[in-house]
Design a protein around this motif. Sequence first.
Motif, PDB file in Angstrom:
ATOM      1  N   TYR A 236       5.563  22.981 -40.719  1.00 60.70           N
ATOM      2  CA  TYR A 236       6.025  23.483 -39.436  1.00 60.70           C
ATOM      3  C   TYR A 236       6.711  24.809 -39.723  1.00 60.70           C
ATOM      4  O   TYR A 236       7.327  24.982 -40.761  1.00 60.70           O
ATOM      5  CB  TYR A 236       6.997  22.493 -38.796  1.00 60.70           C
ATOM      6  CG  TYR A 236       6.339  21.152 -38.595  1.00 60.70           C
ATOM      7  CD1 TYR A 236       5.664  20.868 -37.429  1.00 60.70           C
ATOM      8  CD2 TYR A 236       6.356  20.198 -39.607  1.00 60.70           C
ATOM      9  CE1 TYR A 236       5.018  19.655 -37.258  1.00 60.70           C
ATOM     10  CE2 TYR A 236       5.717  18.980 -39.444  1.00 60.70           C
ATOM     11  CZ  TYR A 236       5.045  18.722 -38.269  1.00 60.70           C
ATOM     12  OH  TYR A 236       4.403  17.529 -38.106  1.00 60.70           O
ATOM     13  N   TYR A 237       6.627  25.746 -38.809  1.00 58.36           N
ATOM     14  CA  TYR A 237       7.123  27.086 -39.063  1.00 58.36           C
ATOM     15  C   TYR A 237       8.587  27.041 -39.498  1.00 58.36           C
ATOM     16  O   TYR A 237       9.475  26.837 -38.680  1.00 58.36           O
ATOM     17  CB  TYR A 237       6.968  27.952 -37.817  1.00 58.36           C
ATOM     18  CG  TYR A 237       7.403  29.368 -38.029  1.00 58.36           C
ATOM     19  CD1 TYR A 237       6.585  30.261 -38.698  1.00 58.36           C
ATOM     20  CD2 TYR A 237       8.641  29.799 -37.591  1.00 58.36           C
ATOM     21  CE1 TYR A 237       6.986  31.558 -38.900  1.00 58.36           C
ATOM     22  CE2 TYR A 237       9.049  31.098 -37.795  1.00 58.36           C
ATOM     23  CZ  TYR A 237       8.222  31.975 -38.455  1.00 58.36           C
ATOM     24  OH  TYR A 237       8.628  33.265 -38.672  1.00 58.36           O
TER      25      TYR A 237
ATOM     26  N   HIS B  88      13.001  22.522 -37.219  1.00 58.43           N
ATOM     27  CA  HIS B  88      11.815  23.316 -37.575  1.00 58.43           C
ATOM     28  C   HIS B  88      11.162  23.935 -36.351  1.00 58.43           C
ATOM     29  O   HIS B  88      11.469  23.591 -35.211  1.00 58.43           O
ATOM     30  CB  HIS B  88      10.814  22.475 -38.363  1.00 58.43           C
ATOM     31  CG  HIS B  88      10.262  21.290 -37.650  1.00 58.43           C
ATOM     32  ND1 HIS B  88       9.437  21.369 -36.549  1.00 58.43           N
ATOM     33  CD2 HIS B  88      10.421  19.966 -37.898  1.00 58.43           C
ATOM     34  CE1 HIS B  88       9.098  20.156 -36.159  1.00 58.43           C
ATOM     35  NE2 HIS B  88       9.689  19.283 -36.947  1.00 58.43           N
ATOM     36  N   GLY B  89      10.224  24.831 -36.629  1.00 57.28           N
ATOM     37  CA  GLY B  89       9.449  25.481 -35.583  1.00 57.28           C
ATOM     38  C   GLY B  89       8.200  24.676 -35.253  1.00 57.28           C
ATOM     39  O   GLY B  89       8.119  23.475 -35.506  1.00 57.28           O
TER      40      GLY B  89
ATOM     41  N   THR C 232      11.113  26.857 -30.888  1.00 59.33           N
ATOM     42  CA  THR C 232      10.008  27.806 -31.005  1.00 59.33           C
ATOM     43  C   THR C 232      10.129  28.555 -32.338  1.00 59.33           C
ATOM     44  O   THR C 232      11.200  28.576 -32.962  1.00 59.33           O
ATOM     45  CB  THR C 232      10.003  28.825 -29.857  1.00 59.33           C
ATOM     46  OG1 THR C 232      11.139  29.683 -29.996  1.00 59.33           O
ATOM     47  CG2 THR C 232       9.989  28.150 -28.491  1.00 59.33           C
ATOM     48  N   ASN C 233       9.053  29.187 -32.743  1.00 59.05           N
ATOM     49  CA  ASN C 233       9.087  29.941 -34.006  1.00 59.05           C
ATOM     50  C   ASN C 233      10.073  31.101 -33.944  1.00 59.05           C
ATOM     51  O   ASN C 233      10.791  31.366 -34.917  1.00 59.05           O
ATOM     52  CB  ASN C 233       7.690  30.446 -34.351  1.00 59.05           C
ATOM     53  CG  ASN C 233       6.756  29.316 -34.711  1.00 59.05           C
ATOM     54  OD1 ASN C 233       7.158  28.157 -34.827  1.00 59.05           O
ATOM     55  ND2 ASN C 233       5.496  29.639 -34.892  1.00 59.05           N
ATOM     56  N   GLN C 234      10.135  31.783 -32.821  1.00 62.91           N
ATOM     57  CA  GLN C 234      11.089  32.886 -32.679  1.00 62.91           C
ATOM     58  C   GLN C 234      12.519  32.373 -32.782  1.00 62.91           C
ATOM     59  O   GLN C 234      13.368  32.975 -33.449  1.00 62.91           O
ATOM     60  CB  GLN C 234      10.873  33.601 -31.345  1.00 62.91           C
ATOM     61  CG  GLN C 234      11.810  34.761 -31.126  1.00 62.91           C
ATOM     62  CD  GLN C 234      11.570  35.452 -29.790  1.00 62.91           C
ATOM     63  OE1 GLN C 234      10.670  35.114 -29.039  1.00 62.91           O
ATOM     64  NE2 GLN C 234      12.402  36.425 -29.496  1.00 62.91           N
ATOM     65  N   GLU C 235      12.803  31.241 -32.154  1.00 59.93           N
ATOM     66  CA  GLU C 235      14.139  30.648 -32.249  1.00 59.93           C
ATOM     67  C   GLU C 235      14.423  30.199 -33.676  1.00 59.93           C
ATOM     68  O   GLU C 235      15.549  30.356 -34.166  1.00 59.93           O
ATOM     69  CB  GLU C 235      14.247  29.465 -31.284  1.00 59.93           C
ATOM     70  CG  GLU C 235      14.230  29.896 -29.830  1.00 59.93           C
ATOM     71  CD  GLU C 235      14.015  28.762 -28.850  1.00 59.93           C
ATOM     72  OE1 GLU C 235      14.394  28.931 -27.673  1.00 59.93           O
ATOM     73  OE2 GLU C 235      13.471  27.701 -29.236  1.00 59.93           O
ATOM     74  N   MET C 236      13.408  29.686 -34.356  1.00 56.50           N
ATOM     75  CA  MET C 236      13.594  29.257 -35.749  1.00 56.50           C
ATOM     76  C   MET C 236      13.943  30.443 -36.632  1.00 56.50           C
ATOM     77  O   MET C 236      14.777  30.325 -37.537  1.00 56.50           O
ATOM     78  CB  MET C 236      12.335  28.537 -36.263  1.00 56.50           C
ATOM     79  CG  MET C 236      12.559  27.821 -37.580  1.00 56.50           C
ATOM     80  SD  MET C 236      13.788  26.511 -37.398  1.00 56.50           S
ATOM     81  CE  MET C 236      14.584  26.594 -38.997  1.00 56.50           C
ATOM     82  N   ASP C 237      13.345  31.599 -36.368  1.00 54.54           N
ATOM     83  CA  ASP C 237      13.705  32.806 -37.123  1.00 54.54           C
ATOM     84  C   ASP C 237      15.181  33.145 -36.935  1.00 54.54           C
ATOM     85  O   ASP C 237      15.872  33.500 -37.895  1.00 54.54           O
ATOM     86  CB  ASP C 237      12.839  33.997 -36.696  1.00 54.54           C
ATOM     87  CG  ASP C 237      11.453  33.980 -37.309  1.00 54.54           C
ATOM     88  OD1 ASP C 237      11.265  33.365 -38.385  1.00 54.54           O
ATOM     89  OD2 ASP C 237      10.546  34.589 -36.714  1.00 54.54           O
TER      90      ASP C 237
END
Length: 170
Positions: free
Chosen positions: A90-91, A121-122, A149-154
Motif C-alpha cells: 500500500y502506498y 497506509h495509503g 489517500t496517497n497525498q495524505e500519506m505523503d
Amino acid sequence: MWPFAAIASLVAMLLLGACTSQPPAPSPVVDQVILEKSARRLKLMANGQTLRAYRVGLGDNPIGHKERQGDERTPEGDYVLDWRNPNSNYYKAIHISYPNAQDRFLAQLLGEDPGGMIMIHGMPNYIASEAVRREYIGRDWTDGCIAVTNQEMDEIWALVRDGTPIRILP
C-alpha cells in the motif's frame, strides 16, 4: 550589452537579498497522533493543537477493539508509531506497535493469535486506476489498518517521526 556597473549592481542586489531573507519557519513537531474511530478521523497533534486532520478508512469490522488475527478490527488503546515501510503493498506504511502486552494477554485468554502488522497506509499499489482508488475513499475496506489517500500519506510520512505515540479511541 549591459554596462558592467549595471550588472555588478544587479548581482549585489541579489546577494544582499539572499542574505536578508528569512529562512522558512520550521514545521511544528507532531508529538501525538489521535484516531477517533467512530468519527473516522485521524489527527496530527502538536502541543495539544490539531495540525492536520484526515478522513480515514478502517477495517471492514470497525466497531470494538481488535481481539484476534482476522477479525478485521482496528485496535483501540495507546501505541507507538515505531517503524515505516516505503515499499509497502500500500502506498507507504507506518507501523503501529500493536499488539502490546495487554493485547497479547487478552488474545491468550481467548486462545487466539492477536495478529499484528497494523499500519497507517495509503491506497493499494496494485490498483492503477485513479477512478477505482477514489471508490476506496470514505469507506472501511482494510483488514484493521488505517487508510488515507496517497497525498495524505505523503503529508503524514513527512510530519510524523518514528516513536510518536498514537492513541486510538473508539
